[in-house]
Design an enzyme around this catalytic site. Structure first.
Site, PDB file in Angstrom:
ATOM      1  N   LYS A   1       0.842  -1.210   0.000  1.00 17.45           N
ATOM      2  CA  LYS A   1       0.000   0.000   0.000  1.00 17.45           C
ATOM      3  C   LYS A   1       0.872   1.253   0.000  1.00 17.45           C
ATOM      4  O   LYS A   1       2.082   1.169   0.284  1.00 17.45           O
ATOM      5  CB  LYS A   1      -0.925  -0.038   1.208  1.00 17.45           C
ATOM      6  CG  LYS A   1      -0.194  -0.006   2.534  1.00 17.45           C
ATOM      7  CD  LYS A   1      -1.091  -0.437   3.687  1.00 17.45           C
ATOM      8  CE  LYS A   1      -0.330  -0.340   4.989  1.00 17.45           C
ATOM      9  NZ  LYS A   1      -1.021  -1.024   6.098  1.00 17.45           N
TER      10      LYS A   1
ATOM     11  N   ARG B   1     -10.598  -0.268  14.483  1.00 21.52           N
ATOM     12  CA  ARG B   1     -10.437   0.507  13.259  1.00 21.52           C
ATOM     13  C   ARG B   1     -11.372  -0.137  12.261  1.00 21.52           C
ATOM     14  O   ARG B   1     -12.577   0.024  12.356  1.00 21.52           O
ATOM     15  CB  ARG B   1      -8.962   0.517  12.822  1.00 21.52           C
ATOM     16  CG  ARG B   1      -8.666   1.497  11.701  1.00 21.52           C
ATOM     17  CD  ARG B   1      -7.176   1.581  11.376  1.00 21.52           C
ATOM     18  NE  ARG B   1      -6.592   0.319  10.914  1.00 21.52           N
ATOM     19  CZ  ARG B   1      -5.349   0.173  10.453  1.00 21.52           C
ATOM     20  NH1 ARG B   1      -4.558   1.221  10.386  1.00 21.52           N
ATOM     21  NH2 ARG B   1      -4.894  -0.994  10.056  1.00 21.52           N
TER      22      ARG B   1
ATOM     23  N   TYR C   1      16.024  30.817   9.607  1.00 18.11           N
ATOM     24  CA  TYR C   1      14.785  31.437  10.073  1.00 18.11           C
ATOM     25  C   TYR C   1      14.743  31.542  11.589  1.00 18.11           C
ATOM     26  O   TYR C   1      15.140  30.595  12.299  1.00 18.11           O
ATOM     27  CB  TYR C   1      13.578  30.600   9.640  1.00 18.11           C
ATOM     28  CG  TYR C   1      13.158  30.777   8.210  1.00 18.11           C
ATOM     29  CD1 TYR C   1      12.899  32.047   7.689  1.00 18.11           C
ATOM     30  CD2 TYR C   1      12.978  29.668   7.389  1.00 18.11           C
ATOM     31  CE1 TYR C   1      12.483  32.201   6.373  1.00 18.11           C
ATOM     32  CE2 TYR C   1      12.560  29.807   6.077  1.00 18.11           C
ATOM     33  CZ  TYR C   1      12.315  31.070   5.572  1.00 18.11           C
ATOM     34  OH  TYR C   1      11.901  31.209   4.282  1.00 18.11           O
TER      35      TYR C   1
HETATM   36  C1  LIG Z   1      -0.220  -1.925   6.776  1.00 19.24           C
HETATM   37  C2  LIG Z   1      -0.800  -3.207   7.186  1.00 19.24           C
HETATM   38  C3  LIG Z   1       0.014  -4.340   7.318  1.00 19.24           C
HETATM   39  C4  LIG Z   1       1.528  -4.288   7.246  1.00 19.24           C
HETATM   40  O1  LIG Z   1       1.981  -3.764   8.474  1.00 19.24           O
HETATM   41  P1  LIG Z   1       3.549  -3.619   8.807  1.00 19.24           P
HETATM   42  O2  LIG Z   1       3.543  -3.128  10.212  1.00 19.24           O
HETATM   43  O3  LIG Z   1       4.064  -2.595   7.860  1.00 19.24           O
HETATM   44  O4  LIG Z   1       4.174  -4.926   8.612  1.00 19.24           O
HETATM   45  C5  LIG Z   1      -0.605  -5.561   7.571  1.00 19.24           C
HETATM   46  N1  LIG Z   1      -1.942  -5.641   7.703  1.00 19.24           N
HETATM   47  C6  LIG Z   1      -2.755  -4.559   7.611  1.00 19.24           C
HETATM   48  C7  LIG Z   1      -4.223  -4.724   7.789  1.00 19.24           C
HETATM   49  C8  LIG Z   1      -2.212  -3.309   7.370  1.00 19.24           C
HETATM   50  O5  LIG Z   1      -3.001  -2.232   7.294  1.00 19.24           O
END
Ligand SMILES: *Cc1c(COP(=O)(O)O)cnc(C)c1O
Length: 387
Positions: A46, A143, A265
């Site tokens: 993602k 969530r 700054y």
């Molecule tokens: C992002 C995500 C993962 C991967 O998590 P990491 O901590 O990056 O290994 C796995 N499962 C779900 C549902 C996620 O949203």
């Protein structure tokens, strides 16, 4: 004007450049697969593969053998499909009315995560017939996910349509990065009930951190993200993964400044010695966050160390406030000939770990990686991939 620009090398002259080591990426993913024991190992790609490029990362992990992928949105899934032709691609945000086509045309599997999505999904099935889905069940994160009781009731609901055929039931850990937290065991027990109710359907609980928690957490499919990209899954223990991403910014100018003068700054930094400064071509608009500043930002009133770069074998601290396009580093302690305009300073990579840079910014490696933005040249290196 002559117009022979053939030897122009965008990477060699970029203000900000990112090198992605695909060999390290594959090695990390294989390490996650090894630690997943008998479970299959997916790849979570993602957010443009945590900022490193879903096309190259997706194609590389597919070549390395990954056949299950997780993306956040259907659009990400459509892009990935071109690089992972035979893979199962799960879309974590699920499906909404009007998106059926994107799912069907790209053969994407929606992760159904709420009553509303479930109702909509049933209507899709009655109109179009059989199509796989996954179910997300909430075991305490609060969530995404169906409430546990509803999921278990659904599992035993004999009146549900036969076309409703989840291929995966999953949940997500809230405290996997804290192995001693009692929440892990609670979620594990809850998820066991869910997976038992959906007997015969694959189950998945572990992200990167969950893989480190041990075999009980692995079920049928693991879902590592950050560890594959070289980041820390569990803070406070030595990170066994190889760094994958290296960000470097070019020095535009160096300057000598007298003791007593101020820098940048707000005059946030007053120099206590005659100093040499290097001004580099990256700032908060590039994801080199303002909170990494050495002074003049709220985080520096804590005992968290400011940001550091790395050049010619030395760590060099950020000087003063980080600005939109530029950051100043204090290079006083290095011989002049080692730091010149045109040279590059590493912002993170194998010398400044991305998680250490993130800590200085008051955040986590995930945010550091995904904040890199668009204004950089990216290069992939892959010599080290072995079959
Ligand atoms: C992002 C995500 C993962 C991967 O998590 P990491 O901590 O990056 O290994 C796995 N499962 C779900 C549902 C996620 O949203």
């Amino acid at each position: 004007m002559t117009d022979n620009f053939d030897d122009y090398d965008a990477f060699a002259s970029a203000g900000l450049r990112l090198t992605v080591d695909l060999g390290a990426l594959v090695e990390n993913w294989r390490e996650m697969a090894h630690r997943s024991g008998r479970a299959r190992t997916a790849a979570v790609v993602k957010a443009d593969a945590y900022g490193l490029g879903i096309e190259d990362v997706g194609e590389t992990l597919y070549s390395a053998g990954a056949r299950d992928f997780f993306v956040a949105t259907a659009d990400e899934g459509a892009t990935l499909r071109l690089y992972a032709p035979e893979a199962r691609i799960f879309v974590l945000c699920g499906i909404w009315p009007g998106m059926e086509r994107t799912f069907f045309e790209n053969d994407l599997v929606p992760v159904i995560a709420s009553e509303e999505q479930l109702t909509f999904w049933m209507s899709v099935l009655s109109e179009y017939g059989d199509y796989p889905c996954a179910l997300q069940v909430d075991t305490g994160f609060n969530r995404l996910g169906l409430p546990m009781e509803d999921a278990i009731a659904l599992a035993s609901d004999v009146s549900r349509p036969a076309s409703f055929a989840p291929v995966l039931v999953m949940s997500h850990l809230a405290c996997g990065d804290d192995p001693s937290n009692a929440m892990n065991r609670q979620q594990l027990d809850a998820f066991r009930k869910v997976s038992t109710a959906f007997e015969g359907i694959e189950a998945s609980l572990a992200n990167s951190a969950g893989i480190f928690l041990g075999p009980e957490y692995h079920f049928d499919l693991t879902r590592p993200g950050i560890a594959t990209y070289g980041g820390e899954a569990i803070p406070g223990i030595a990170n066994p993964m190889r760094p994958v991403a290296t960000a470097e910014a070019r020095i535009i100018q160096t300057r000598s400044v007298k003791a007593g003068e101020t820098v940048g700054y707000g005059r946030a930094l007053r120099l206590t010695r005659d100093s040499r400064l290097a001004i580099v071509s990256a700032g908060y608009a590039d994801g080199y966050m303002r909170s990494l500043s050495s002074a003049g930002v709220p985080l520096r009133q804590t005992d968290v160390a400011a940001g550091h770069g790395f050049i010619a074998g030395h760590k060099v601290p950020v000087a003063g406030r980080i600005t939109m396009d530029l950051t100043i580093f204090d290079v006083t302690d290095l011989p002049e000939n080692l730091v010149r305009a045109g040279d590059y300073i590493e912002l993170f990579g194998s010398n400044v770990l991305v998680d250490d840079a993130a800590r200085s910014a008051g955040t986590i490696g995930y945010e550091m990686l995904t904040s890199m933005g668009l204004r950089h040249e990216r290069r992939y290196i892959s010599e080290e991939i072995e079959e």
